[in-house]
Design a protein around this motif. Structure first.
Motif, PDB file in Angstrom:
ATOM      1  N   VAL A 140      10.099  -8.046   2.799  1.00 11.41           N
ATOM      2  CA  VAL A 140       9.934  -6.680   3.096  1.00 11.41           C
ATOM      3  C   VAL A 140      10.594  -5.667   2.360  1.00 11.41           C
ATOM      4  CG1 VAL A 140      10.708  -4.924   5.157  1.00 11.41           C
ATOM      5  CG2 VAL A 140      10.052  -7.381   5.724  1.00 11.41           C
ATOM      6  N   CYS A 141      11.691  -5.785   1.782  1.00 11.85           N
ATOM      7  CA  CYS A 141      12.445  -4.899   0.677  1.00 11.85           C
ATOM      8  C   CYS A 141      11.559  -4.905  -0.555  1.00 11.85           C
ATOM      9  CB  CYS A 141      13.868  -5.603   0.429  1.00 11.85           C
ATOM     10  SG  CYS A 141      14.786  -5.268   1.822  1.00 11.85           S
ATOM     11  N   VAL A 146       8.505  -2.826   0.113  1.00 15.57           N
ATOM     12  CA  VAL A 146       8.726  -1.401  -0.008  1.00 15.57           C
ATOM     13  C   VAL A 146       8.971  -1.037  -1.329  1.00 15.57           C
ATOM     14  CG1 VAL A 146      10.455   0.264   0.899  1.00 15.57           C
ATOM     15  CG2 VAL A 146       9.781  -1.613   2.528  1.00 15.57           C
ATOM     16  N   ALA A 181      15.465  -0.208   5.232  1.00 16.61           N
ATOM     17  CA  ALA A 181      14.497  -0.953   6.138  1.00 16.61           C
ATOM     18  C   ALA A 181      15.170  -2.305   6.087  1.00 16.61           C
ATOM     19  CB  ALA A 181      13.301  -1.077   5.412  1.00 16.61           C
ATOM     20  N   TRP A 205       6.110   1.753  -1.843  1.00 14.31           N
ATOM     21  CA  TRP A 205       6.639   3.047  -1.466  1.00 14.31           C
ATOM     22  C   TRP A 205       6.604   4.182  -2.520  1.00 14.31           C
ATOM     23  CZ3 TRP A 205       8.176   5.142   3.143  1.00 14.31           C
ATOM     24  CH2 TRP A 205       8.853   6.562   3.135  1.00 14.31           C
ATOM     25  N   LEU A 238      16.164  -4.195   9.591  1.00 13.80           N
ATOM     26  CA  LEU A 238      15.594  -5.752   9.828  1.00 13.80           C
ATOM     27  C   LEU A 238      16.680  -6.921   9.987  1.00 13.80           C
ATOM     28  CD1 LEU A 238      12.896  -7.305  10.244  1.00 13.80           C
ATOM     29  CD2 LEU A 238      12.981  -7.645   7.725  1.00 13.80           C
ATOM     30  N   VAL A 246      14.889   3.579   0.808  1.00  9.90           N
ATOM     31  CA  VAL A 246      14.175   3.121   1.832  1.00  9.90           C
ATOM     32  C   VAL A 246      14.127   1.636   1.920  1.00  9.90           C
ATOM     33  CG1 VAL A 246      11.968   3.340   2.866  1.00  9.90           C
ATOM     34  CG2 VAL A 246      12.708   5.392   1.639  1.00  9.90           C
ATOM     35  N   ALA A 247      14.043   0.984   1.073  1.00  7.39           N
ATOM     36  CA  ALA A 247      14.043  -0.441   1.106  1.00  7.39           C
ATOM     37  C   ALA A 247      15.371  -0.886   1.665  1.00  7.39           C
ATOM     38  CB  ALA A 247      13.597  -1.355  -0.325  1.00  7.39           C
TER      39      ALA A 247
END
Length: 574
Positions: free
Chosen positions: A187-188, A191, A211, A195, A215, A207-208
Motif C-alpha cells: 500500500v505504501c 501511494v 496510510a 500520489w 493500515l 501520505v504513505a
C-alpha cells in the motif's frame, strides 16, 4: 603568500548582497516547514538503515543542518542524513557500534574542514561522471536489498556484511514472510508511486506513512501482526523503558563514551583511529561530492553561485559537532534541497527553520512515531534507492558512452555492491585516471616534418632532420614522444624539433629530454627547439637545460631553425 581568512558564512554574504525582504522571509518559512516535514521520516528511516536508533537521524538534522546552513557556502542546500552513506556507515556500525560510527563521522568532519581550508572545493569537479553514477547506482542496489527484510517482515538468522551471503539469507528467509508487513509495504509503495502524480503539492511519503500507520493499526485489530518502530526501538527514562524515540533533546557525550559493537564503552586508542581513518576519508570524499553536486543543482535551479570551499568547511563543522550530540553523518541532500528551492526558499534560514520543525516533532510528536510500521519506512527507503540509482541514466550511459567509461561505471557499481564504497571509489578513480592518462598520451605524438610543411624545410641537407611534437609532454606520454628523437640513421648532425603545440611538460618529460641531450652530446648532435612557449622555456631553464653552443638552441620559427642548423654544420660543431 598573503594570509586569507577561512571562507565562512559565504551563503549569508550572498543573501545580504541579494537583498532580504518580507517576501523572502515568507518563502523561507514556507520552504522550511515543507522540507522539515519531508525530513522527519527520512531521517528516522536512514538512521535505522545504518544500524542505529531512529532518533539519531533526527539529532543529525537538529544539530548539523542549522550549523551547516550558518557556516556553509550554498544558500539553498539542506543537509541531513542521506541514503548515499548507508553503504559506508552500516559496516562501521556493525563492527564498531554507535560510538565508532560517531567517532568516524567526527574524523570525516575534520577531513572536510581541512579540504575546505586547502581550497580543494574545485577539485571535486574533476571526478568523472561514470565514477559517481556507478557508485550511486550500486548504493541504490544495496539499499534496496537491505529493505527487503522489513518490507516483507522476514526473520533472518544473522546479518552478514557480505552482499552475496546477505542475498542468500534473504532467499532462504522468504518462507517467513509476514502478511501484515507485506500488505502495508504494498500500500505504501502504491501511494509513493501514484500520489505525486495526483497531488504533487503534498509530499507523497507523508501520505504513505500515514496510510501505512492507519493500515497497521487496523490489521493489528484483526489479529494480523505488523512490526512497528515502537516494537523495534525503545529508550530508558528514570529506569523505565518506553517504546519509540525519546521526546527530549540529545545530551552532549564524547563518541568513545558511547557503546561499541559489544555494548561496552568504546576505548579511544591510536589503533581505533587508524582503523576508522580509511572509512572516514571515504565519508569525507562522498560528503564533499554529494554536497557540491547538490549546490551545483541548486545553482542551476536558481541562478545563484555557491562557494565550494565554504560549503566544505560548513559540512565539516556540521559533521564535527553533530556526533557530540548523537548525530550521524550529514551532507546536503539533492531531493530536499530541490524541494527547498521549489517551495520558495531564498536564504539559509529555510534550512534552519526545517531543523526547527524537526525539533518540534521530537518534543511533541515522538510518541506517535512508535506506531509507524517498519514496512512503511522500508517502502520509503526503497523509493529513495530507486531514485538515487537512476536506472534510466545508467542504461542510457551504457548505450552511448565509450567502452572505457562503461568499464569504469560497471567496475564502480560492482565493487560497491559486492565489496564496499571505499574500495569502489578508490578503484574507480584510479581506473578513470589511468584511462584519462591513456587518452591524453594518445593525443601526444612526434612525427617527422615533411618538406612541404614549410619552405624552410626545402632542400635541407641529409645531416639535418626536422620533427614536430604535438600535445602535452607528461609522464604518460613523454617517453613515447621523445624516444622517437633517437630513432634515425647514423650521420645526422642536427635535429630540429618544432614544439609550438606543446602546452606543458612535467618532470618526467624534463628528465627524458635531458637523456636525449646526453645521447646527442655523445654522438655530436645539435638540438634546435622551435616555438617553445615562455612557460615551457622557463621550466627547461629551471631544470638546468640551458642553451649550449653547438648543442642546444631555442628559436622562434623554422626559418631561424634552418639558419641555426646550417651555421652549426658550417662551423663544424660535431
Amino acid at each position: 603568500m598573503a594570509f586569507s581568512l577561512p571562507p565562512l558564512f559565504a551563503a549569508w554574504r550572498q543573501t545580504r548582497r541579494a537583498g532580504y525582504s518580507w517576501q523572502a522571509l515568507r518563502g523561507d518559512l514556507g520552504a522550511g516547514v515543507t522540507v522539515g516535514i519531508i525530513a522527519i521520516p527520512l531521517a528516522m528511516a536512514l538512521a535505522i538503515a545504518v544500524g542505529v536508533a531512529p532518533q539519531h537521524g533526527l539529532y543529525t538534522v537538529l544539530i548539523a543542518a542549522p550549523l551547516i546552513a550558518l557556516s556553509g557556502g550554498s544558500r539553498f542546500n539542506v543537509s541531513g542524513p542521506t541514503a548515499a552513506f548507508v553503504v559506508i556507515l552500516l559496516p562501521i556500525t556493525q563492527q564498531f557500534g554507535l560510538g565508532g560510527l560517531l567517532l568516524c563521522t567526527l574524523l570525516a568532519g575534520l577531513i572536510m574542514i581541512a579540504m575546505g581550508l586547502a581550497r580543494a572545493g574545485r577539485l571535486i569537479q574533476y571526478i568523472p561522471y561514470p565514477v559517481t553514477l556507478g557508485f550511486t547506482a550500486g548504493i541504490g542496489i544495496v539499499i534496496a536489498t537491505l529493505q527487503l527484510k522489513d518490507l516483507l517482515g522476514l526473520s533472518l538468522s544473522s546479518q552478514p556484511q557480505n552482499y552475496v551471503e546477505q542475498l542468500g539469507l534473504l532467499v532462504q528467509a522468504l518462507p517467513s514472510i509476514q502478511l501484515g508487513d507485506a500488505v502495508v509495504a504494498a500500500v505504501c509503495l502504491a501511494v509513493l508511486v501514484l500520489w505525486p502524480r495526483w497531488v504533487p503539492k503534498i509530499p507523497g511519503h507523508l501520505v504513505a506513512l500515514a496510510a501505512g500507520a492507519l493500515l497497521g493499526v487496523a490489521l493489528e485489530r484483526f489479529g494480523v501482526p505488523v512490526a512497528t518502530l515502537g516494537e523495534r526501538f525503545s529508550y530508558l527514562l528514570d529506569g523505565v523503558r518506553h517504546p519509540g524515540i525519546p521526546p527530549f533533546l540529545p545530551s552532549f557525550a564524547w563518541p568513545w563514551q558511547l557503546p561499541g559493537a559489544d555494548g561496552a564503552p568504546l576505548p579511544l586508542s591510536f589503533e581505533l583511529i587508524r582503523q576508522l581513518l580509511a572509512p572516514a576519508f571515504a565519508i569525507a570524499m562522498l560528503g564533499a561530492i554529494e554536497s557540491l553536486l547538490c549546490a551545483v543543482v541548486a545553482d542551476g535551479m536558481t541562478g545563484s553561485k555557491h562557494d565550494p570551499n565554504a560549503e566544505l568547511i560548513g559540512q565539516g563543522l556540521g559533521n564535527l559537532v553533530a556526533p557530540l550530540f548523537g548525530g550521524i553523518t550529514a551532507t546536503a541532500a539533492i531531493a530536499r534541497s530541490a524541494a527547498n528551492v521549489r517551495a520558495g526558499a531564498f536564504s539559509p534560514l529555510a534550512a534552519i527553520i526545517h531543523a526547527s520543525v524537526v525539533l518540534v516533532a521530537i518534543l511533541l510528536l515522538a510518541p506517535l512515531f512508535s506506531y509507524l510500521p517498519m514496512a512503511a519506512l522500508a517502502a520509503l527507503l526503497l523509493t529513495v534507492a530507486w531514485n538515487m540509482s537512476e536506472p534510466r541514466h545508467v542504461l542510457h550511459t551504457l548505450r552511448i558512452a565509450p567502452r572505457s567509461d562503461v568499464l569504469v561505471l560497471l567496475t564502480c557499481l560492482t565493487l560497491t555492491v559486492l565489496f564496499d564504497m571505499v574500495l569502489a571509489v578508490g578503484v574507480g578513480l584510479l581506473l578513470a585516471a589511468g584511462l584519462f592518462i591513456k587518452r591524453m598520451s594518445d593525443l601526444t605524438d612526434t612525427e617527422p616534418l615533411p618538406k612541404h610543411f614549410h619552405q624552410a624545410l626545402h632542400d635541407l641537407p641529409e645531416h639535418i632532420l626536422a620533427y614536430a611534437i604535438r600535445g602535452p609532454l607528461f609522464f604518460g606520454a613523454a617517453e613515447k614522444a621523445l624516444n622517437v628523437l633517437r630513432r634515425f640513421t647514423p650521420g645526422v648532425r642536427v635535429v630540429i624539433v618544432e614544439m609550438s603545440a606543446v602546452p606543458m611538460l612535467d618532470m618526467t618529460a624534463l628528465a627524458a629530454l635531458d637523456n636525449v641531450l646526453r645521447d646527442y652530446r655523445h654522438q655530436g648532435i645539435g638540438l634546435v627547439l622551435v616555438g617553445t612557449s615562455p612557460r615551457v622555456r622557463l621550466k627547461l631553464r629551471r631544470a638546468g637545460i640551458h642553451r649550449v653552443q653547438g648543442q642546444l638552441a631555442y628559436v622562434q620559427d623554422l626559418q631561424q631553425a634552418r639558419e641555426k642548423a646550417l651555421r652549426w654544420l658550417d662551423e663544424g660543431h660535431s
